[in-house]
Design a protein around this motif. Structure first.
Motif, PDB file in Angstrom:
ATOM      1  N   TRP A 801      62.952  26.089 -90.095  1.00  0.00           N
ATOM      2  CA  TRP A 801      61.610  26.637 -89.857  1.00  0.00           C
ATOM      3  C   TRP A 801      61.522  27.301 -88.469  1.00  0.00           C
ATOM      4  CZ3 TRP A 801      57.526  26.660 -93.419  1.00  0.00           C
ATOM      5  CH2 TRP A 801      57.752  25.945 -94.598  1.00  0.00           C
ATOM      6  N   ASN A 802      62.445  28.210 -88.212  1.00  0.00           N
ATOM      7  CA  ASN A 802      62.406  29.044 -87.027  1.00  0.00           C
ATOM      8  C   ASN A 802      62.702  30.483 -87.453  1.00  0.00           C
ATOM      9  OD1 ASN A 802      62.055  27.457 -84.374  1.00  0.00           O
ATOM     10  ND2 ASN A 802      63.502  26.171 -85.514  1.00  0.00           N
ATOM     11  N   ASN A 803      63.045  31.329 -86.523  1.00  0.00           N
ATOM     12  CA  ASN A 803      63.389  32.731 -86.827  1.00  0.00           C
ATOM     13  C   ASN A 803      64.817  33.039 -86.409  1.00  0.00           C
ATOM     14  OD1 ASN A 803      60.811  33.543 -87.869  1.00  0.00           O
ATOM     15  ND2 ASN A 803      60.027  33.511 -85.763  1.00  0.00           N
ATOM     16  N   LEU A 804      65.690  32.080 -86.542  1.00  0.00           N
ATOM     17  CA  LEU A 804      67.081  32.275 -86.154  1.00  0.00           C
ATOM     18  C   LEU A 804      67.771  33.246 -87.105  1.00  0.00           C
ATOM     19  CD1 LEU A 804      67.966  28.542 -85.374  1.00  0.00           C
ATOM     20  CD2 LEU A 804      67.369  30.339 -83.739  1.00  0.00           C
ATOM     21  N   SER A 805      68.656  34.048 -86.567  1.00  0.00           N
ATOM     22  CA  SER A 805      69.352  35.055 -87.365  1.00  0.00           C
ATOM     23  C   SER A 805      70.850  34.963 -87.100  1.00  0.00           C
ATOM     24  CB  SER A 805      68.832  36.450 -87.026  1.00  0.00           C
ATOM     25  OG  SER A 805      69.007  36.719 -85.644  1.00  0.00           O
ATOM     26  N   SER A 823      67.178  25.354 -93.109  1.00  0.00           N
ATOM     27  CA  SER A 823      66.259  26.042 -94.009  1.00  0.00           C
ATOM     28  C   SER A 823      65.236  26.887 -93.258  1.00  0.00           C
ATOM     29  CB  SER A 823      65.515  25.019 -94.875  1.00  0.00           C
ATOM     30  OG  SER A 823      66.409  24.182 -95.549  1.00  0.00           O
ATOM     31  N   ARG A 824      64.680  27.874 -93.979  1.00  0.00           N
ATOM     32  CA  ARG A 824      63.563  28.687 -93.488  1.00  0.00           C
ATOM     33  C   ARG A 824      63.912  29.413 -92.191  1.00  0.00           C
ATOM     34  NH1 ARG A 824      59.161  28.600 -97.345  1.00  0.00           N
ATOM     35  NH2 ARG A 824      59.441  26.658 -98.491  1.00  0.00           N
ATOM     36  N   ASN A 825      65.068  30.024 -92.145  1.00  0.00           N
ATOM     37  CA  ASN A 825      65.451  30.891 -91.043  1.00  0.00           C
ATOM     38  C   ASN A 825      65.856  32.244 -91.632  1.00  0.00           C
ATOM     39  OD1 ASN A 825      65.548  29.595 -88.208  1.00  0.00           O
ATOM     40  ND2 ASN A 825      66.375  27.970 -89.525  1.00  0.00           N
ATOM     41  N   LYS A 847      67.379  25.824 -97.763  1.00  0.00           N
ATOM     42  CA  LYS A 847      66.370  26.592 -98.501  1.00  0.00           C
ATOM     43  C   LYS A 847      66.086  27.940 -97.848  1.00  0.00           C
ATOM     44  CE  LYS A 847      63.061  23.508 -98.671  1.00  0.00           C
ATOM     45  NZ  LYS A 847      61.786  22.872 -99.037  1.00  0.00           N
ATOM     46  N   ARG A 848      65.869  28.950 -98.710  1.00  0.00           N
ATOM     47  CA  ARG A 848      65.401  30.268 -98.280  1.00  0.00           C
ATOM     48  C   ARG A 848      66.312  30.899 -97.220  1.00  0.00           C
ATOM     49  NH1 ARG A 848      60.456  31.553-100.306  1.00  0.00           N
ATOM     50  NH2 ARG A 848      59.200  29.839-101.143  1.00  0.00           N
ATOM     51  N   GLN A 869      67.133  25.492-102.603  1.00  0.00           N
ATOM     52  CA  GLN A 869      66.007  26.146-103.265  1.00  0.00           C
ATOM     53  C   GLN A 869      65.768  27.561-102.713  1.00  0.00           C
ATOM     54  OE1 GLN A 869      62.368  24.036-102.761  1.00  0.00           O
ATOM     55  NE2 GLN A 869      61.236  25.250-104.235  1.00  0.00           N
ATOM     56  N   ASN A 870      65.529  28.517-103.641  1.00  0.00           N
ATOM     57  CA  ASN A 870      65.169  29.887-103.273  1.00  0.00           C
ATOM     58  C   ASN A 870      66.192  30.560-102.362  1.00  0.00           C
ATOM     59  OD1 ASN A 870      62.638  30.088-104.664  1.00  0.00           O
ATOM     60  ND2 ASN A 870      61.810  28.673-103.126  1.00  0.00           N
ATOM     61  N   MET A 871      67.462  30.248-102.545  1.00  0.00           N
ATOM     62  CA  MET A 871      68.502  30.915-101.772  1.00  0.00           C
ATOM     63  C   MET A 871      68.970  32.180-102.468  1.00  0.00           C
ATOM     64  SD  MET A 871      70.992  28.007-100.187  1.00  0.00           S
ATOM     65  CE  MET A 871      72.041  29.318 -99.594  1.00  0.00           C
TER      66      MET A 871
END
Length: 912
Positions: A801-805, A823-825, A847-848, A869-871
């Protein structure tokens, strides 16, 4: 004083000029008592501090002229000359990942001419600076007798230098990298240490030939070679020159035999002066007693955890007539007996301690012990004896004071009183993990011992009438019956006759109802533990009123029902030292009167109750309290600003899970002993003030789930080991830290659920002690730094849950991470292929993410949870074909997988 008076009398008879001359000589010679250490030694000590640079150590070593360095930590001075005679610098070197090979300049110790003892344990010293080696100490420190270099990185090359220290009497080199294979002359050179009496080489990598090398140290009295690599047949004859050897420790090697031992070597007997021998943790068989029995001066012998089995011939054991301690634990011994029936008893008349625990003993053969007339302590634990013990077999053990019978009685045919009567002289019984649930008869109460003072029963099945019968043991001082399946109400007779009882522990049972009024008879009680029961309140506490000697009271989790008030008997207590009222239903205002009445109180636990209102403090400071836990109540308001002056010696303080608000008092940073501070789950606001993080002692700071805001000060990261700031409103970047000045000792850090932003600072990845790092649910961006590879101790990593790339660093596969949350990056690219063979992963959350390919999952052996999930993954993940087993069935270790919304078609055949 007599010497001073005689000098004064002489001064009266001398001319003034000679008085001044004599005083000058005394000062020069150092006889005159100095008020502080010598100035040049004080300066030299401060120079040492630049090498021994752990910020948590040597804090009182300050460069202030005239400071009394003889009072500094680790420094001991002569009471006459004021010269430094001992330096204890153990574990004072700051540990850093890139500082494995540390070299010490031995000349730093040259100013301490009177030094006798030098302790340098655990400082990762690999050697000494060229041309300033430790050999030079011999010419400068001619009085050095004790040198402890244990727990460093030294190898055999150091031995030639050490051999120059001819004054040494004690040399300790445990836990280094000595092998005895390189620099072979090194151990031979040690023979120059003609005064050496103690040599500790334990926890190294030494082989059998070390016995030959150390066999030339003819003055040795103590030799420790434990935890090395001695194996197979060991030629003990190599130690024949050690005529003074008293103590030999060879435990935890792999010795099987002592070879073709001969007790005569050129007219000299082998180790005939030996008094203590530890052979535990080897591979010795029964035949080893043929060698051991010839060591006629032995007083202490341990052969625990070897390969002894079956019957041990007591004829060999009886030759050890001076033996006082014999340890035979953790073998497969069934009995002790004479093979030729020449002697049926073990006749070690000086034996005081015997440990036969964890052997499959036959209780019908225990009579062999009845000849041990001086035995004081006996352990038969975990021997699974069946049936009752024959009282006559132990009638002669009149000096036996302590018996340990843990996990001995398993069939429920023995009662506690039967055991006590079987050992009439014993004062202390340890009876953990037994079945003593036979009902006690009236006959068993007759002629019961009046010697027993302590009975400790834990996790055992007890007879339902034990408390009605225990009163027969009138001499009891300590009684522990915790976790012993005692049920129902307490009886009103029997146990209340224990007038001398000082400690009573009934915790962890299902006792219910009221405490009977006869409890008031226990006027000697100092410790009472009735926690984890179903005691009624308030009537049950009326008998406590007479217990004015109580110091330690534990009544947590006693399921009080609807009771809201603290028991009235607490108003009559004035000498409590330890009080635990946790997890009950007590309410009302916080009881400051408890602290005012009991000025010697040291620890108070009142967590999990319903106390409300503000935190009320006693009117006067309590200098004895060091631990307070008031968490999980309903208190509110601000924490009083005088809390630190009220409790100046706090070590642990918790107010978590209340409703406190306002600013956190910064004075906590000034408490020199504070180790643990937990103010989590409150409504504290404001920021973290620098003063709070100035503490050099604070190890754990937990401020989770408050309304704290602002930026995080840099000092908070370098002053604690476990830091929890999650669930607040902190913003901005994680501050930079100059690790060359202040190195973080963090092992756990949780900054999740804040508003932190920016890139992940690289200093975090140099905090090499990190085991858990949680930065989830923030605004971090950028790449995951490659310095992640430095975290060899990391077990838990959550960056979700960050914006890591960018991609996941390939080095992650070499780490020992067990829980990985990404997840969620905006991570992309392939996962490291090596991650597919990870032997440590337990949970894997992805996830994601937009990853190109996944790894084969079939080699994950410890993985229990997978969330994909949602990958978005590459098409190679699946291919058309015949139905295959789902992923979860491919490996039994995988307990749960979650893979919806992936847009897959066909059947999963493998994860590429």
């Amino acid at each position: 004083m007599h010497r001073v008076m005689s000098l004064v009398e002489r001064f009266d008879m001398m001319e003034p000029k000679w008085v001044w001359i004599l005083l000058a000589v005394l000062v020069i010679e150092g006889w005159y008592q100095t008020e502080g250490c010598l100035e040049h030694e004080r300066v030299a000590l401060f120079q040492l501090k630049s090498f021994f640079d752990d910020p948590s150590s040597l804090q009182d070593w300050v460069d202030v002229k005239g400071s009394h360095c003889c009072q500094w930590d680790g420094v001991k001075c002569s009471t006459t000359s004021g010269r430094v005679i001992q330096l204890s610098l153990n574990d004072t070197r700051q540990w850093k990942k890139d500082r494995y090979d540390v070299y010490l300049n031995a000349s730093l110790f040259f100013p301490f001419k009177e030094l006798k003892s030098l302790y340098l344990v655990g400082n990762r010293i690999a050697g000494f600076v060229d041309n300033e080696g430790i050999a030079k100490l011999s010419s400068e420190l001619k009085k050095l007798e004790i040198l402890d270099l244990s727990g460093n990185q030294l190898n055999d090359s150091i031995l030639s230098s050490l051999s120059e220290l001819s004054s040494l009497k004690s040399l300790l080199l445990a836990s280094n990298h000595l092998t005895g294979s390189d620099h072979r002359n090194g151990f031979k050179w040690l023979s120059r240490l003609s005064n050496l009496e103690t040599l500790d080489l334990s926890w190294n990598h030494l082989k059998n030939n070390i016995l030959l090398h150390v066999g030339h140290l003819s003055s040795l009295k103590t030799l420790n070679l434990a935890e090395n690599q001695l194996e197979g047949s060991v030629n003990i004859k190599e130690l024949s020159r050690l005529r003074k050897l008293r103590n030999l420790d060879l435990h935890y090697n792999e010795i099987e035999t002592f070879g073709s031992y001969s007790f005569e070597d050129s007219g000299r007997q082998v180790m005939m002066s030996l008094e203590e021998l530890d052979l535990s943790g080897n591979l010795l068989l029964n035949s080893s007693f043929a060698f051991i029995s010839r060591l006629s001066n032995l007083k202490s012998l341990s052969i625990a955890d070897n390969k002894l089995q079956g019957c041990i011939d007591i004829k060999e054991l009886n030759k050890l007539a001076k033996l006082k301690m014999l340890d035979l634990r953790y073998n497969q011994i069934e009995s002790l007996r004479s093979f030729d029936d020449s002697n049926r008893l073990l006749k070690l008349m000086n034996l005081e301690q015997l440990d036969l625990s964890d052997n499959p003993l036959n209780n019908t053969r225990l009579g062999v012990l009845s000849g041990l007339s001086n035995l004081k302590s006996l352990s038969l634990g975990s021997s699974q004896l069946k049936g009752s013990i024959n009282i006559k077999e132990f009638a002669n053990l009149k000096k036996l004071k302590s018996v340990d019978l843990y996990r001995v009685f398993s069939d429920g045919t023995v009662s506690l009183l039967q055991v006590v009567k079987g050992f009439p002289s014993v004062k202390t019984f340890y009876l953990y993990n037994n079945y003593l649930n036979k009902t006690i008869s009236t006959k068993e109460l007759e002629n019961v011992s009046t010697n027993v003072q302590e009975i400790s029963v834990f996790n055992s099945h007890m007879s339902h009438n034990i408390l009605e019968s225990i009163g027969a043991l009138t001499s009891l001082r300590q009684l522990t019956l915790s976790n012993s399946w005692l049920t129902g109400p307490l009886p009103s007779k029997g146990w209340c006759d224990l007038w001398n009882l000082e400690e009573l522990d009934l915790s962890g049972n299902t006792i219910e109802g009221s405490i009977p009024s006869c409890f008031s008879n226990l006027i000697s009680l100092r410790l009472l533990d009735i926690s984890n029961n179903h005691i009624e309140v308030p009537s049950s506490f009326i008998p406590f009123a007479n217990n004015s000697l109580l110091k330690y009271l534990l009544m947590d989790q006693i399921h009080l029902g609807l009771c809201k008030e603290l028991p009235n008997f607490l108003y009559d207590q004035y000498d409590l030292r330890y009080l635990d009222l946790s997890d009950n239903n007590f309410g009302g205002q916080s009881p400051s009167w408890l602290l005012e009445n009991n000025t010697r109180l040291q620890q108070i636990f009142m967590a999990g109750n319903s106390f409300k209102g503000p935190l009320q403090l006693p009117k006067h400071a309590n200098v004895n309290i060091f631990e307070v836990d008031m968490s999980g109540n309903k208190m509110q308001g601000q924490v009083p600003m005088n809390i630190c002056s009220t409790f100046p010696h706090l070590k642990s303080f918790s107010l978590s899970k209340n409703g406190f608000e306002g600013n956190i008092p910064s004075c906590f940073g000034g408490l020199k002993s504070l180790l643990w501070l937990d103010l989590s789950h409150n409504n504290f606001s404001g920021g973290i003030m620098e003063e709070l993080t100035n503490s050099n002692s604070l190890e754990t700071l937990r401020l989770s789930s408050n309304n704290l805001s602002g930026t995080i000060p840099p000092s908070v990261f370098s002053s604690t080991e476990r830091l929890y700031l999650d669930g607040n409103n902190f913003h901005g970047e994680i501050p930079k830290i100059d690790i060359s000045i202040s190195f973080p000792f963090l092992s756990d850090m949780d900054l999740s659920n804040n508003h932190l932003s920016g890139k992940l600072p690289r200093w975090i990845w140099n905090a090499s002690r990190l085991e858990a790092l949680v930065l989830s649910n923030n605004l971090f961006d950028g790449h995951i730094p490659l310095e992640l590879c430095n975290l060899n101790s990391l077990r838990f990593l959550d960056l979700s849950w960050n914006n890591l790339s960018g991609s996941v660093p390939s080095c992650i596969s070499s780490l020992t991470i067990e829980h990985l949350h990404l997840s969620r990056n905006r991570l992309s690219g392939p996962l490291p292929r090596a991650l597919h063979s990870s032997s440590s992963l337990v949970a894997f959350h992805m996830k994601r993410l937009n990853l190109g390919r996944l790894m084969k999952a079939a080699t994950w052996e410890t993985l229990f949870f997978v969330d994909l999930q949602n990958m978005k993954v590459a098409p190679k993940l699946v291919r058309p074909g015949y139905p295959q087993m789902p992923l979860a069935a491919k490996k039994k270790a995988i307990g749960w997988t979650w893979m919806p919304s992936m847009g897959l078609s066909g059947f999963v055949t493998e994860l590429c």
